[in-house]
Write a protein that holds these residues in place. Structure first.
Motif, short mmCIF file in Angstrom:
data_model
loop_
_atom_site.label_atom_id
_atom_site.label_comp_id
_atom_site.label_asym_id
_atom_site.label_seq_id
_atom_site.Cartn_x
_atom_site.Cartn_y
_atom_site.Cartn_z
N LEU A 239 5.06 9.54 31.97
CA LEU A 239 5.68 9.43 30.64
C LEU A 239 6.59 10.59 30.30
CD1 LEU A 239 3.06 7.99 28.14
CD2 LEU A 239 5.22 7.00 28.89
N VAL A 240 6.24 11.79 30.70
CA VAL A 240 7.02 12.93 30.25
C VAL A 240 7.73 13.63 31.40
CG1 VAL A 240 5.74 13.33 28.13
CG2 VAL A 240 4.98 14.41 30.23
N SER A 241 8.28 12.83 32.29
CA SER A 241 9.06 13.42 33.37
C SER A 241 10.23 14.22 32.81
CB SER A 241 9.57 12.33 34.30
OG SER A 241 10.34 11.43 33.56
N TRP A 242 10.67 13.86 31.57
CA TRP A 242 11.78 14.59 30.95
C TRP A 242 11.35 15.96 30.46
CZ3 TRP A 242 10.45 15.90 26.06
CH2 TRP A 242 9.47 15.11 25.43
N HIS A 243 10.04 16.15 30.35
CA HIS A 243 9.59 17.38 29.70
C HIS A 243 9.67 18.55 30.66
CE1 HIS A 243 7.16 20.18 27.34
NE2 HIS A 243 7.61 19.47 26.34
N ASP A 244 10.91 18.87 31.02
CA ASP A 244 11.17 20.01 31.86
C ASP A 244 11.87 21.03 30.96
OD1 ASP A 244 12.08 21.86 33.57
OD2 ASP A 244 13.38 20.53 34.72
N PRO A 245 11.23 22.17 30.71
CA PRO A 245 11.76 23.09 29.71
C PRO A 245 13.21 23.49 29.95
CG PRO A 245 9.59 23.76 30.44
CD PRO A 245 10.00 22.62 31.32
N GLY A 246 13.68 23.41 31.19
CA GLY A 246 15.06 23.83 31.45
C GLY A 246 16.07 22.72 31.25
N ALA A 247 15.57 21.50 31.01
CA ALA A 247 16.46 20.34 31.08
C ALA A 247 17.48 20.28 29.96
CB ALA A 247 15.63 19.07 31.08
N HIS A 248 17.11 20.73 28.75
CA HIS A 248 18.02 20.53 27.63
C HIS A 248 18.89 21.73 27.33
CE1 HIS A 248 14.23 22.07 26.18
NE2 HIS A 248 14.87 22.59 25.17
#
Lengths: 297, 280
Positions: free
Chosen positions: A276-285
């Protein structure tokens, strides 16, 4: 549960991501074997040591059962253990699901109004700080010595971690993202469902990790206290019966089953979290200097 | 019909009164600031960040705010965007006083403020969703905006799989979803390497010209300020005052080569002189 560590959002996010998804997996030359092998090896060493020590000390099985005694006791009554596991599993899942739904919904309601949150959240903490051993007999008095009492006890154990996790996530939106929604004149409802709730998903999952472990504990404690027997007796009831009969090997078997169930819950939640939170990469945004992604510019 | 025309025919939710008011004031400045004061209360002390600042950016021109770090440039930009309150003075955009966030002003955040759980396309769609555009409008506009910034084909990519430069383009495409007359940029390209930044600078100017929107940006880089501005506002160390407004008499559209122009170097030198005199 509502821990407010004075850390930066990004370091908090890193810790959170590690907590939700487990430590980052490193692709190894030997693949999965290198990760699983030490686990199996550890288990073998523990079990063998347990067997050797208890047998060498000539300890009686009703005090210190060896692994072989545990296995023999399971073989003697396999259906009873299995049906108890299924009943406990059912109670844990039903109570947990109710707590997930209620925790998230109540958190959303409280998050809409800081006044509501201040008025009611402290009382939700009471749910967490009251020992379940004190609450469980009350629940049994109110809801009857039946399986629905077990659901309620599991719910009471799991509700607070879900509520506080969700609430923390809803309230920890990045300031720029809040300004962005402000600029586009987003309504409270839009901000909730397009910004705050998606932002809360990693926090909800970390609450779920805690709650999933507690759900098994809650079910077993509930069954133990309520003493619902017969066809509706779960692992908790089995534990109390085995203890009273001094059937220690079977007691250990039931305890280990409960532990295994908790571990499996934990594992499932972790897997769901990863997906579910594959996007939750602190560097991504944030744009990283010298970043050389797909298309340099 | 060009892509830009298509972007502009779709009206935003704007009250008729607002529209009349806007058309009634066609000649006023894009940004005008008179005697602005702004401070923060830190513990028991009042710290002044902006002190008696007066400046104006004419309509049809674009500018940069430049000054030493911590001088309140970003605060000033947030005040113009209506994201920050101010104690004294007048701030107006297109002749209308700034009283809060408004639709005719776009803002690009230093950290871009993209939603990490959304894909490239979903991020660009966001303003349309929040402003209640129809599905077709959103789809049509998002497609145009993505093609303007050169991201066609990357719609489905999650943000974590694209580079910093591409994320910048996503933020730019999102900015173009609404019909703004003024874009405010808070050091948006400062985290990029020099080469990528130049590419994005040129792309941004091209897109802004096509969308017929003015912009005011905060930057640390003097060459970037000169490359992209018609007016460079040089601010003092805190509390910020306006030290000088320096015109950049270079033609538009600006190209990479314009940086070799003698005027470019003169202006760059002039800005540096102003800054150095007031730093020491």
């Amino acid at each position: 549960m509502a821990v407010n560590t004075p850390s930066t959002p990004s370091s908090r996010a890193t810790h959170l991501a590690a907590f939700v998804m487990g430590p980052k997996r490193h692709k190894h030359r030997y693949g999965n074997i290198s990760r699983v092998a030490p686990l199996v090896l550890g288990l073998i060493i523990i079990v063998v040591a347990w067997q050797v020590v208890t047998k060498a000390a000539h300890a009686p099985a009703y005090i210190y059962p060896a692994p072989t005694d545990v296995i023999l006791s399971i073989q003697a009554q396999p259906e009873l253990l299995w049906s108890s596991i299924l009943i406990t599993l059912q109670s844990a899942i039903i109570g947990l699901l109710a707590a997930i739904v209620a925790g998230v919904i109540v958190a959303i309601i409280l998050a809409f109004s800081p006044i509501l949150e201040r008025a009611f959240f402290p009382y939700a903490v009471v749910l967490q700080t009251t020992p379940i051993i004190a609450t469980a007999p009350l629940v049994v008095i109110w809801f009857g010595p039946d399986i629905q009492s077990i659901y309620v006890i599991v719910f009471l154990m799991c509700f607070f971690p879900m509520l506080s996790g969700t609430l923390q996530g809803l309230n920890s939106v990045d300031a720029d993202l809040r300004s962005l929604f402000h600029i586009y004149d987003a309504s409270l409802v839009q901000t909730m469902f397009k910004l705050r709730l998606p932002n809360a998903i990693p926090y909800i999952l970390s609450g779920l990790r805690v709650a999933s472990g507690l759900s098994v504990v809650g079910a077993i404690v509930g069954e133990y206290v309520a003493g619902v027997g017969g066809a509706q007796g779960g692992l908790g009831y089995l534990l109390s019966v085995a203890a009273s009969q001094l059937n220690t090997p079977y007691l250990v078997a039931a305890a280990l089953s409960g532990a295994a169930m908790g571990l499996i819950f934990f594992g499932i939640v972790s897997l769901v979290g990863r997906a579910l939170v594959s996007w939750h990469d602190p560097g991504a945004h944030t744009a990283v200097k010298g970043d050389s992604g797909l298309l340099g510019g | 019909m060009t892509s830009i025309q298509l972007l502009r025919v779709v009206p935003l939710r704007r009250s008729p009164a607002e529209a009349v008011e806007q058309s009634a004031l066609p000649d006023c400045a894009a940004v005008s600031i008179d005697n602005l004061h702004k401070g923060f209360r830190r513990q028991a002390q009042y710290v002044e960040v902006i002190s008696d600042l007066t400046m104006a950016l004419p309509r049809g021109e674009s500018g940069s705010l430049i000054g030493p770090s911590g001088c309140g440039k970003s605060t000033l930009l947030r005040i113009i965007a209506g994201l920050e309150q101010y104690e004294q003075g007048n701030v107006a955009v297109h002749g209308r006083p700034v009283t809060g966030a408004r639709r005719d002003v776009g803002f690009m955040f230093q950290g871009l403020a993209l939603l990490p759980w959304r894909s490239v396309l979903q991020n660009v769609r966001l303003p349309g969703e929040l402003l209640g555009m129809s599905r077709e409008q959103i789809a049509q506009r998002a497609e145009r905006c993505l093609s303007l910034v050169g991201l066609t084909g990357y719609e489905k990519y999650p943000l974590r799989q694209i580079s910093g430069g591409m994320r910048q383009r996503v933020a730019l495409a999102r900015l173009l979803m609404t019909h703004t007359k003024l874009l405010l940029l808070d050091e948006p390209f400062s985290s990029l390497d020099e080469f990528t930044r130049e590419t994005i600078d040129l792309l941004f100017m091209d897109v802004a010209a096509k969308a017929a929107t003015d912009y005011l940006m905060v930057t640390h880089s003097i060459p970037e300020a000169v490359l992209m501005s018609d007016k460079v506002f040089v601010l003092s160390p805190p509390p910020a005052r306006l030290l000088a407004t320096i015109d950049v008499p270079l033609p538009r559209p600006r190209t990479k080569e314009i940086q070799d122009h003698a005027v470019f170097h003169e202006v760059t030198h002039e800005i540096r002189e102003v800054l150095l005199t007031h730093m020491s």
